[in-house]
Every structure is written in structure tokens, then in C-alpha cells.
Design an enzyme around this catalytic site. Structure first.
Site, PDB file in Angstrom:
ATOM      1  N   TYR A 164      59.254   0.242  63.211  1.00 54.51           N
ATOM      2  CA  TYR A 164      58.974  -1.197  63.010  1.00 54.51           C
ATOM      3  C   TYR A 164      60.244  -0.972  61.976  1.00 54.51           C
ATOM      4  CZ  TYR A 164      59.093  -5.953  61.430  1.00 54.51           C
ATOM      5  OH  TYR A 164      59.216  -7.089  61.102  1.00 54.51           O
ATOM      6  N   TYR A 215      54.364 -18.028  86.655  1.00 57.28           N
ATOM      7  CA  TYR A 215      56.194 -17.852  86.527  1.00 57.28           C
ATOM      8  C   TYR A 215      56.577 -17.128  88.341  1.00 57.28           C
ATOM      9  CZ  TYR A 215      57.331 -19.689  82.262  1.00 57.28           C
ATOM     10  OH  TYR A 215      57.556 -20.753  81.658  1.00 57.28           O
ATOM     11  N   THR A 225      62.631  -9.055  57.468  1.00 57.91           N
ATOM     12  CA  THR A 225      61.703  -8.219  56.647  1.00 57.91           C
ATOM     13  C   THR A 225      62.316  -8.135  55.566  1.00 57.91           C
ATOM     14  OG1 THR A 225      59.284  -7.444  57.007  1.00 57.91           O
ATOM     15  CG2 THR A 225      61.567  -6.451  58.510  1.00 57.91           C
ATOM     16  N   ASP A 226      60.806  -8.454  54.958  1.00 62.45           N
ATOM     17  CA  ASP A 226      60.979  -7.111  53.843  1.00 62.45           C
ATOM     18  C   ASP A 226      60.903  -5.605  53.583  1.00 62.45           C
ATOM     19  OD1 ASP A 226      58.122  -7.534  53.559  1.00 62.45           O
ATOM     20  OD2 ASP A 226      57.446  -8.165  52.396  1.00 62.45           O
ATOM     21  N   GLU A 227      60.663  -5.186  54.917  1.00 67.16           N
ATOM     22  CA  GLU A 227      59.700  -3.422  55.387  1.00 67.16           C
ATOM     23  C   GLU A 227      61.072  -3.158  55.010  1.00 67.16           C
ATOM     24  OE1 GLU A 227      56.925  -2.842  58.060  1.00 67.16           O
ATOM     25  OE2 GLU A 227      55.553  -4.511  58.002  1.00 67.16           O
ATOM     26  N   ASN A 287      55.371 -11.287  54.092  1.00 67.06           N
ATOM     27  CA  ASN A 287      54.212 -11.159  55.575  1.00 67.06           C
ATOM     28  C   ASN A 287      54.026 -12.510  55.428  1.00 67.06           C
ATOM     29  OD1 ASN A 287      53.766  -8.569  54.455  1.00 67.06           O
ATOM     30  ND2 ASN A 287      52.095  -8.203  56.494  1.00 67.06           N
ATOM     31  N   LYS A 345      46.476  -8.642  63.519  1.00 63.51           N
ATOM     32  CA  LYS A 345      46.936  -8.388  62.030  1.00 63.51           C
ATOM     33  C   LYS A 345      45.987  -8.588  60.681  1.00 63.51           C
ATOM     34  CE  LYS A 345      51.284  -8.301  63.477  1.00 63.51           C
ATOM     35  NZ  LYS A 345      52.812  -8.649  64.379  1.00 63.51           N
ATOM     36  N   LYS A 347      64.305  -2.848  62.874  1.00 61.33           N
ATOM     37  CA  LYS A 347      64.962  -4.004  61.528  1.00 61.33           C
ATOM     38  C   LYS A 347      65.896  -3.744  60.388  1.00 61.33           C
ATOM     39  CE  LYS A 347      63.319  -7.655  62.260  1.00 61.33           C
ATOM     40  NZ  LYS A 347      63.600  -8.669  62.742  1.00 61.33           N
TER      41      LYS A 347
HETATM   42  P1  NAD Z   1      55.647 -12.320  67.594  1.00 62.84           P
HETATM   43  O1  NAD Z   1      55.028 -10.896  67.248  1.00 62.84           O
HETATM   44  O2  NAD Z   1      54.079 -13.437  66.921  1.00 62.84           O
HETATM   45  O3  NAD Z   1      56.581 -12.524  68.456  1.00 62.84           O
HETATM   46  C1  NAD Z   1      58.077 -12.292  68.489  1.00 62.84           C
HETATM   47  C2  NAD Z   1      57.814 -12.915  69.782  1.00 62.84           C
HETATM   48  O4  NAD Z   1      59.113 -12.658  70.600  1.00 62.84           O
HETATM   49  C3  NAD Z   1      57.343 -13.619  71.051  1.00 62.84           C
HETATM   50  O5  NAD Z   1      56.947 -14.475  71.322  1.00 62.84           O
HETATM   51  C4  NAD Z   1      58.079 -12.786  71.961  1.00 62.84           C
HETATM   52  O6  NAD Z   1      57.238 -13.126  73.591  1.00 62.84           O
HETATM   53  C5  NAD Z   1      58.689 -12.578  71.597  1.00 62.84           C
HETATM   54  N1  NAD Z   1      60.126 -11.674  72.086  1.00 62.84           N
HETATM   55  C6  NAD Z   1      60.415 -10.516  71.806  1.00 62.84           C
HETATM   56  N2  NAD Z   1      60.306  -9.840  72.697  1.00 62.84           N
HETATM   57  C7  NAD Z   1      60.816 -10.015  73.102  1.00 62.84           C
HETATM   58  C8  NAD Z   1      62.828 -10.131  74.634  1.00 62.84           C
HETATM   59  N3  NAD Z   1      62.849  -9.300  74.361  1.00 62.84           N
HETATM   60  N4  NAD Z   1      63.210 -10.853  74.672  1.00 62.84           N
HETATM   61  C9  NAD Z   1      62.995 -12.491  73.903  1.00 62.84           C
HETATM   62  N5  NAD Z   1      61.993 -12.810  73.591  1.00 62.84           N
HETATM   63  C10 NAD Z   1      61.365 -11.334  73.578  1.00 62.84           C
HETATM   64  O7  NAD Z   1      56.449 -11.878  65.942  1.00 62.84           O
HETATM   65  P2  NAD Z   1      56.615 -13.082  64.344  1.00 62.84           P
HETATM   66  O8  NAD Z   1      55.693 -12.186  63.981  1.00 62.84           O
HETATM   67  O9  NAD Z   1      56.485 -14.129  64.652  1.00 62.84           O
HETATM   68  O10 NAD Z   1      57.682 -12.245  63.731  1.00 62.84           O
HETATM   69  C11 NAD Z   1      58.664 -12.815  64.324  1.00 62.84           C
HETATM   70  C12 NAD Z   1      60.227 -13.106  63.618  1.00 62.84           C
HETATM   71  O11 NAD Z   1      60.085 -12.594  62.226  1.00 62.84           O
HETATM   72  C13 NAD Z   1      60.245 -11.214  63.943  1.00 62.84           C
HETATM   73  O12 NAD Z   1      61.962 -11.133  63.689  1.00 62.84           O
HETATM   74  C14 NAD Z   1      60.325 -10.171  62.915  1.00 62.84           C
HETATM   75  O13 NAD Z   1      60.414  -9.213  61.895  1.00 62.84           O
HETATM   76  C15 NAD Z   1      60.448 -11.271  61.227  1.00 62.84           C
HETATM   77  N6  NAD Z   1      58.759 -11.179  60.579  1.00 62.84           N
HETATM   78  C16 NAD Z   1      58.195 -11.886  60.418  1.00 62.84           C
HETATM   79  C17 NAD Z   1      57.089 -11.507  58.973  1.00 62.84           C
HETATM   80  C18 NAD Z   1      55.315 -11.508  59.574  1.00 62.84           C
HETATM   81  O14 NAD Z   1      54.494 -11.930  58.918  1.00 62.84           O
HETATM   82  N7  NAD Z   1      55.190 -11.460  60.723  1.00 62.84           N
HETATM   83  C19 NAD Z   1      57.359 -11.637  58.268  1.00 62.84           C
HETATM   84  C20 NAD Z   1      58.928 -11.464  58.178  1.00 62.84           C
HETATM   85  C21 NAD Z   1      59.167 -11.267  58.539  1.00 62.84           C
HETATM   86  O1  DAU Z   2      55.695  -7.502  55.625  1.00 64.22           O
HETATM   87  C1  DAU Z   2      55.855  -8.173  56.275  1.00 64.22           C
HETATM   88  C2  DAU Z   2      56.146  -7.617  58.048  1.00 64.22           C
HETATM   89  O2  DAU Z   2      54.280  -7.778  57.450  1.00 64.22           O
HETATM   90  C3  DAU Z   2      56.330  -8.082  59.223  1.00 64.22           C
HETATM   91  O3  DAU Z   2      57.858  -7.544  58.743  1.00 64.22           O
HETATM   92  C4  DAU Z   2      55.690  -6.954  59.739  1.00 64.22           C
HETATM   93  O4  DAU Z   2      56.186  -7.971  61.276  1.00 64.22           O
HETATM   94  C5  DAU Z   2      54.012  -7.781  60.002  1.00 64.22           C
HETATM   95  O5  DAU Z   2      53.781  -7.426  61.400  1.00 64.22           O
HETATM   96  C6  DAU Z   2      53.589  -7.705  58.285  1.00 64.22           C
HETATM   97  O6  DAU Z   2      53.017  -6.278  58.218  1.00 64.22           O
HETATM   98  P1  DAU Z   2      52.114  -4.937  58.330  1.00 64.22           P
HETATM   99  O7  DAU Z   2      52.112  -3.981  58.355  1.00 64.22           O
HETATM  100  O8  DAU Z   2      52.529  -5.313  56.860  1.00 64.22           O
HETATM  101  O9  DAU Z   2      51.090  -5.789  57.959  1.00 64.22           O
HETATM  102  P2  DAU Z   2      49.527  -6.059  58.844  1.00 64.22           P
HETATM  103  O10 DAU Z   2      49.245  -7.087  59.413  1.00 64.22           O
HETATM  104  O11 DAU Z   2      49.949  -4.906  60.299  1.00 64.22           O
HETATM  105  O12 DAU Z   2      48.997  -4.862  57.892  1.00 64.22           O
HETATM  106  C7  DAU Z   2      48.430  -5.797  56.466  1.00 64.22           C
HETATM  107  C8  DAU Z   2      48.312  -4.297  55.532  1.00 64.22           C
HETATM  108  O13 DAU Z   2      46.939  -4.593  56.007  1.00 64.22           O
HETATM  109  C9  DAU Z   2      48.971  -3.007  55.876  1.00 64.22           C
HETATM  110  O14 DAU Z   2      48.930  -3.055  54.699  1.00 64.22           O
HETATM  111  C10 DAU Z   2      48.076  -2.503  56.897  1.00 64.22           C
HETATM  112  C11 DAU Z   2      46.375  -3.122  56.442  1.00 64.22           C
HETATM  113  N1  DAU Z   2      45.871  -2.989  57.858  1.00 64.22           N
HETATM  114  C12 DAU Z   2      46.998  -3.642  59.147  1.00 64.22           C
HETATM  115  C13 DAU Z   2      45.605  -3.714  60.148  1.00 64.22           C
HETATM  116  C14 DAU Z   2      45.887  -4.217  61.346  1.00 64.22           C
HETATM  117  C15 DAU Z   2      44.420  -2.668  57.840  1.00 64.22           C
HETATM  118  O15 DAU Z   2      43.736  -2.213  56.650  1.00 64.22           O
HETATM  119  N2  DAU Z   2      43.864  -2.724  59.318  1.00 64.22           N
HETATM  120  C16 DAU Z   2      43.688  -3.213  60.063  1.00 64.22           C
HETATM  121  O16 DAU Z   2      43.242  -2.978  60.709  1.00 64.22           O
END
Ligand code: NAD
Ligand code: DAU
Length: 366
Positions: A171, A362, A146-148, A200, A210, A175
């Protein structure tokens, strides 16, 4: 074409690739699984997922009967399971997405993030290293990050691949730690790794904790939309299917040991994004009265809330030719449409019914 493929399989025994995708039942993982099955009919895809609250097999119901798709319910922290999978299936590649992914949950339960994101990743690295030996050829371990990990930007500048790591939340610290381990296994053991750091994501199947899916769900149910602080934090949004495309490109054409940033050059202040979303929702649904924007409610800020993320994805564009395919307004419209067309998915996910269902399923099978 069929004859050509069969001939290749005879001539090149490794032609049929066997790829382990971890976290394939999650938001991004499910799009990656679907993309690989669609693009590479000669690959066998093994989806290893623990099915935490965020994992949902309904995300993959359209491809679950594909003979090249195999689901394994399991934990990346289970080293003997990983050992079995590598030896039983002679895996050629890993695309590692399994993670605890929500920043707010990492603030309340940091150890879950250390367990899966750090220890689980190292466990997976060890399994690949043991299975692939000292000189792994034609193998690839792809770590999705992630960019975080880069921390928070001020008003100017972009994250590049050489920006120093400066994670701020449990988090992002977990990562960042996993990224360091992945790079260490490249340097120390020559494990053929590649890493991407994406901004994101948004789109279909996004879990409604989210920001975007939470707001869609709350507007549908005429509930307040909680906005942290003043809503001035900035995120850089990318459509999830574009992320899956980038992962495909990097998996096949990226260079070992390299990092690639992925992003859409698409920065939005949270409050502006929510206003745009409210307009799209107002166009799509009948409201009791007035605009959805009336539901916006400013609440206490997230602890340690990063101000701004913005990715410079130039390296990926210049070296591998990847570009995002969608404008944000178009992607957001598609996303809203998906949530209206998949009300059952949303209801199951918010009621937790699917979790109870899998627990029963399961338990009965073992
Ligand atoms: P998500 O939370 O939707 O999905 C995570 C998946 O991993 C789920 O299916 C969960 O059951 C599985 N999981 C969790 N713990 C596990 C374990 N111990 N063993 C096996 N499976 C397990 O997450 P996402 O948003 O799809 O993100 C996927 C990846 O991409 C993550 O590594 C995250 O850090 C990265 N990422 C996410 C974003 C975003 O915006 N969502 C952006 C950049 C990178
Ligand atoms: O940047 C990549 C990351 O983006 C991923 O690595 C993470 O897995 C993913 O969850 C996401 O993280 P953020 O914290 O940026 O996403 P989130 O949707 O939780 O929040 C987006 C923005 O909105 C952040 O500034 C917080 C704000 N927010 C979020 C929630 C859930 C609110 O203002 N209200 C809310 O209820």
C-alpha cells in the site's frame, strides 16, 4: 449578498469553480465533498467514484439532492471517461482521493493497489495535463497521500516534509510511487500540483475493516477485538473532519509544487487506544457482563508491520494557519456516538447489502 455573487460571476467567468473529487464516496472523500458543498455554494462538485467495497453513497445521502453535487460512477483507470469529464465540465480543479486504502488488503492483493493507486493516478495526471495545456492558470491538481510513504519511525522523531521516502508495505509503496509521479508532472510539465501526507484518520463513516471502527463493531456484537502482535505499534490519529478542513485550506492557499504534512500531534499505542475505546463503549452500552476489554485478543502480527508513525504538521500550522480542532477523547466519543446512531449504516456495510443494491441499481440504469 446574492447580487454581489451574481456580479462576481459576470465579472469573473471562472468564479464558479468546477471541481472533480475522486473517491468521494469513501471515508475521507465523503467528508471532503460535504465540506466543499457547505463552504462554497458557488462550486460545482463532481464526485467520480468506482464504488468498490469501500465506496458507499449512503455516506452522502444528506447532500445527494444538492443541485451543485453530481455523482459519476466510474474508474480513474478509464482514460476516455476522464477525457470526457475534463472537456464536458471544463474542470478547474481535482482533489484526488480515490485509492485502495487498506494495508492488510495490499498484502494479499498488491496488484489492485498498483492498478488504482499508481496507474489510476498517472491516468488522472495525463487527463489534467492534456485538458489544461502548457500554461494552466487558476488550475489545481491536489493529490491526497499518506504518512506511510515515509516508512516507520523508531521511538523518537517525527516525519517532516523532507523525510526521505521509505515505504514498507505494498500500500505505502503504491502511494509513494503515485506521489513521485505527481511531483514528476510538476517538474516536467509544470502541472500545478499540491500534495498532502496525512496521518491516521478516524471518525464517522470509517469502514469497519480499520482498527477503530472494527473494534466498535466487534464490541457491539460481543466479538473478539484482534490486536496485532503486542499492540505496541503507534499511530498518530486525526479526526476526519479536521483532515477535510486541512484539505480545504491547502487546496485554496497552498503553493504549487509543495507538500504539506497533516497530523494532530496525537500518538497512541494501539493497546492504549483500544483500552480507552473499551471504557467509552462500556459507558455507552449495556454489556452482558464485565468490561469490553475482556474481548481484546492478541493475534499474529501484520507482515512488515510499521512500528510508529508521527507527523510534524508545523509547516501547515505556520504557513497556512491550520490547527486540529478536537482533542482525541472528544473525537473518539463523537465517533462512538455516531456508530450507535447509525446502526443501519453499519449493518448494511458489514452485510455487504449496499454493494448488491448498487450493482442492481446501476445495471438497471445502463
Ligand atoms: P476509502 O477506502 O474509504 O475510500 C476510497 C474510495 O475510492 C472509495 O469510495 C472507492 O470506491 C474509491 N475508489 C477506489 N478505487 C477507485 C477507482 N479505481 N476509481 C474510482 N474510485 C475508486 O479510503 P479513505 O480512507 O477515505 O482514503 C482516501 C484517500 O486518503 C486515499 O488516497 C488514502 O491513501 C488517503 N489517506 C487515508 C488515510 C486514512 O487514515 N484513512 C490517511 C491518510 C491518507
Ligand atoms: O497512516 C495513514 C494510514 O492509516 C492510511 O494511509 C491508510 O489508508 C489507513 O488504512 C491507515 O493505515 P493503518 O494500517 O495504520 O490503519 P489500520 O486501521 O489498518 O491499523 C491501525 C493499527 O492497528 C496498525 O498498527 C495495525 C493495527 N491493527 C489493525 C487492525 C485492522 C490491529 O492491531 N488489529 C486489526 O484488526
Amino acid at each position: 449578498m446574492v447580487i454581489f455573487v451574481l456580479l462576481l460571476k459576470v465579472l469573473i467567468p471562472n468564479f464558479m469553480k468546477k471541481i472533480l473529487i475522486t473517491g468521494g464516496a469513501g471515508f475521507i472523500g465523503s467528508h471532503v465533498v460535504r465540506r466543499f458543498l457547505q463552504q462554497y455554494p458557488d462550486y460545482q462538485i463532481f464526485n467520480l467514484d468506482k464504488l468498490t467495497y469501500a465506496g458507499n453513497l449512503q455516506n452522502l445521502s444528506d447532500i445527494e439532492q444538492n443541485p451543485n453535487y453530481h455523482f459519476i460512477m466510474g474508474d480513474i483507470c478509464d482514460s476516455s471517461l476522464l477525457q470526457t469529464l475534463f472537456s464536458k465540465y471544463a474542470l478547474d480543479g481535482v482533489i484526488h482521493l480515490a485509492a485502495e486504502s487498506h494495508v492488510d488488503r495490499s498484502i494479499s492483493h498488491p496488484m489492485d493497489f498498483v492498478q488504482t493507486n499508481v496507474l489510476g493516478t498517472v491516468n488522472l495526471l495525463n487527463a489534467a495535463k492534456e485538458a489544461w495545456g502548457k500554461t494552466p492558470s487558476n488550475k489545481r491538481f491536489y493529490h491526497v497521500s499518506t504518512d506511510e510513504v515515509y516508512g516507520s519511525l523508531g521511538e523518537k522523531g517525527l516525519f517532516t516534509e523532507t523525510t526521505a521516502y521509505d515505504p514498507k508495505s505494498p500500500y505505502s509503496a503504491s502511494k509513494a510511487s503515485s506521489d513521485h509521479f505527481v511531483k514528476a508532472y510538476y517538474n516536467t510539465y509544470s502541472l500545478p500540483i499540491v500534495i498532502s501526507n496525512c496521518s491516521n484518520n478516524y471518525g464517522p463513516n470509517h469502514f469497519p475493516e480499520k482498527l477503530i471502527p472494527m473494534a466498535i463493531n466487534n464490541i457491539k456484537n460481543n466479538q473478539p477485538i484482534p490486536i496485532y502482535g503486542k499492540g505496541e505499534n503507534i499511530r498518530d490519529w486525526l479526526y476526519v473532519i479536521d483532515h477535510a478542513r486541512a484539505i480545504d485550506t491547502i487546496f485554496h492557499h497552498g503553493n504549487n509544487g509543495e507538500t504539506y504534512n497533516i497530523g494532530g500531534f496525537n500518538e497512541w499505542k494501539n493497546i492504549d487506544l483500544i483500552h480507552l475505546l473499551c471504557c467509552l463503549m462500556d459507558e455507552t452500552m449495556e454489556r452482558p457482563s464485565g468490561s469490553s476489554a475482556q474481548l481484546i485478543t492478541f493475534v499474529n502480527d501484520r507482515s512488515g508491520h510499521d512500528l510508529r508513525y508521527a507527523i510534524d504538521a508545523t509547516k501547515l500550522a505556520h504557513e497556512l494557519g491550520w490547527q486540529p480542532s478536537l482533542q482525541f477523547e472528544e473525537g473518539l466519543k463523537k465517533t462512538v456516538k455516531w456508530y450507535f446512531e447509525n446502526e443501519e449504516w453499519l449493518t448494511n456495510v458489514t452485510s455487504g447489502e449496499y454493494q448488491t443494491y448498487y450493482q442492481t441499481l446501476y445495471k438497471e440504469k445502463t
